[in-house]
Design an enzyme around this catalytic site. Sequence first.
Site, short mmCIF file in Angstrom:
data_model
loop_
_atom_site.label_atom_id
_atom_site.label_comp_id
_atom_site.label_asym_id
_atom_site.label_seq_id
_atom_site.Cartn_x
_atom_site.Cartn_y
_atom_site.Cartn_z
N GLY A 30 0.83 -1.21 0.00
CA GLY A 30 0.00 0.00 0.00
C GLY A 30 0.86 1.25 0.00
N THR A 32 1.20 3.67 2.26
CA THR A 32 1.95 3.99 3.49
C THR A 32 3.21 3.14 3.54
OG1 THR A 32 -0.25 4.28 4.49
CG2 THR A 32 1.64 4.44 5.97
N ASP A 82 3.20 -2.65 8.43
CA ASP A 82 2.16 -2.61 7.41
C ASP A 82 1.16 -1.50 7.72
OD1 ASP A 82 0.61 -3.27 5.22
OD2 ASP A 82 0.09 -5.29 5.90
N GLY A 83 0.46 -1.06 6.72
CA GLY A 83 -0.63 -0.10 6.86
C GLY A 83 -1.93 -0.81 7.17
N ALA A 84 -3.03 -0.08 7.14
CA ALA A 84 -4.35 -0.68 7.40
C ALA A 84 -5.42 0.20 6.79
CB ALA A 84 -4.57 -0.80 8.90
N ASP A 85 -6.58 -0.40 6.56
CA ASP A 85 -7.74 0.39 6.12
C ASP A 85 -8.49 0.94 7.33
OD1 ASP A 85 -7.38 -0.13 3.31
OD2 ASP A 85 -7.92 -2.18 3.79
N GLY A 96 -6.73 -5.16 3.30
CA GLY A 96 -7.11 -5.79 2.04
C GLY A 96 -7.65 -4.83 1.01
N GLU A 104 -0.22 -10.75 3.53
CA GLU A 104 0.02 -9.87 4.70
C GLU A 104 -0.27 -10.63 5.99
OE1 GLU A 104 -1.00 -5.57 2.60
OE2 GLU A 104 -2.60 -6.63 3.63
C1 5RP Z 1 -3.34 -3.74 1.34
C2 5RP Z 1 -3.66 -3.14 2.65
C3 5RP Z 1 -3.17 -1.76 2.93
O1 5RP Z 1 -2.38 -1.80 4.08
C4 5RP Z 1 -4.35 -0.84 3.19
O2 5RP Z 1 -5.22 -0.90 2.07
C5 5RP Z 1 -3.89 0.59 3.45
O3 5RP Z 1 -3.37 1.14 2.27
P1 5RP Z 1 -2.75 2.60 2.22
O4 5RP Z 1 -1.50 2.58 3.01
O5 5RP Z 1 -2.52 2.84 0.75
O6 5RP Z 1 -3.78 3.57 2.78
O7 5RP Z 1 -4.28 -3.73 3.50
O8 5RP Z 1 -3.92 -5.02 1.22
#
Ligand code: 5RP
Length: 220
Positions: A30, A32, A82-85, A96, A104
Amino acid sequence: MKNQEDLKKASAKAALDYIKMGQVIGLGSGSTVNHFITALASIKSKIEGVVAASVNTEKYLKQHGIPILNLNTAGELALYIDGADEVNPQLQLIKGGGGALTREKIIAAASKHFICIADESKYVGLLGQGALPIEVIPMGRSYVAREIVKLGGFPAYRDNFLTDNGNIILDTQNWDFTDPIRLERLLNNIPGVVCNGLFAQRPADTLLLATDSGVKTTER
Ligand code: 5RP
C-alpha cells in the site's frame, strides 16, 4: 492541517526507529508501506533484507535496491510493518483494500512484532466503517457469496481484480463487528474463502498513528 500523504509519510518515518542492525523485516503493501520503503532506502545497509507481501511491494523494494528474501527460508521475522484500512483501540485491523491481505496475514503471523503505520483517518471506534475484503477461490465465488448472504453480509465482487495468488475479492458489508475474533473465524470457515481482511486474532502490537499534532504511539 497536514494532508493525508504527509501524515502517511510521518507514520512511515516513525517506524524506522524500530529497526535494529541485521534484521530481516516483513513488509505489507500500500501507499503507506511505499512511503516506508522510501525512508528505509536511506538505512538499507542496516538490514539483511525484506520479506514482501505483494508483487507491488517487491517491485518498489527492487527500485530502491533493497534485498528481497523468501519467507520459507527466513524463519520467524523480528518485525512486520504494514498499513491498514481501519484500526480500532485494541489494534485489531481491517486490511485488504489493496488486495494483499492473505500474504500480509501470513507474514504478520510469522513475525514477533507487528507495527501498524497509519494516518488518523484510519482510526475507528468500531471496525466495519468501510468494506471487509474477502479473498476467494474463483470457482467458489457464487457459493461463497450465497453463504455470506445467509450470514447477513452484503458481498460485492471487486471488478477486474485478481490477487497475486490468482484469486478474486468479495468486498463485504453489514457485519456485526462487536466480536471481531469470532467474525474472523466464522468467515474463515466458509469453504472457498482463502482469507478475510480482519486482523483480530493477530492484531498489531504497536500503532504509529500520524495526527496533525504528531505521531502517537499505542502499544497493545
Ligand atoms: C493492502 C492493505 C493496505 O495496508 C491498506 O489498504 C492501506 O493502504 P494505504 O496505506 O494505501 O492507505 O491492506 O492489502
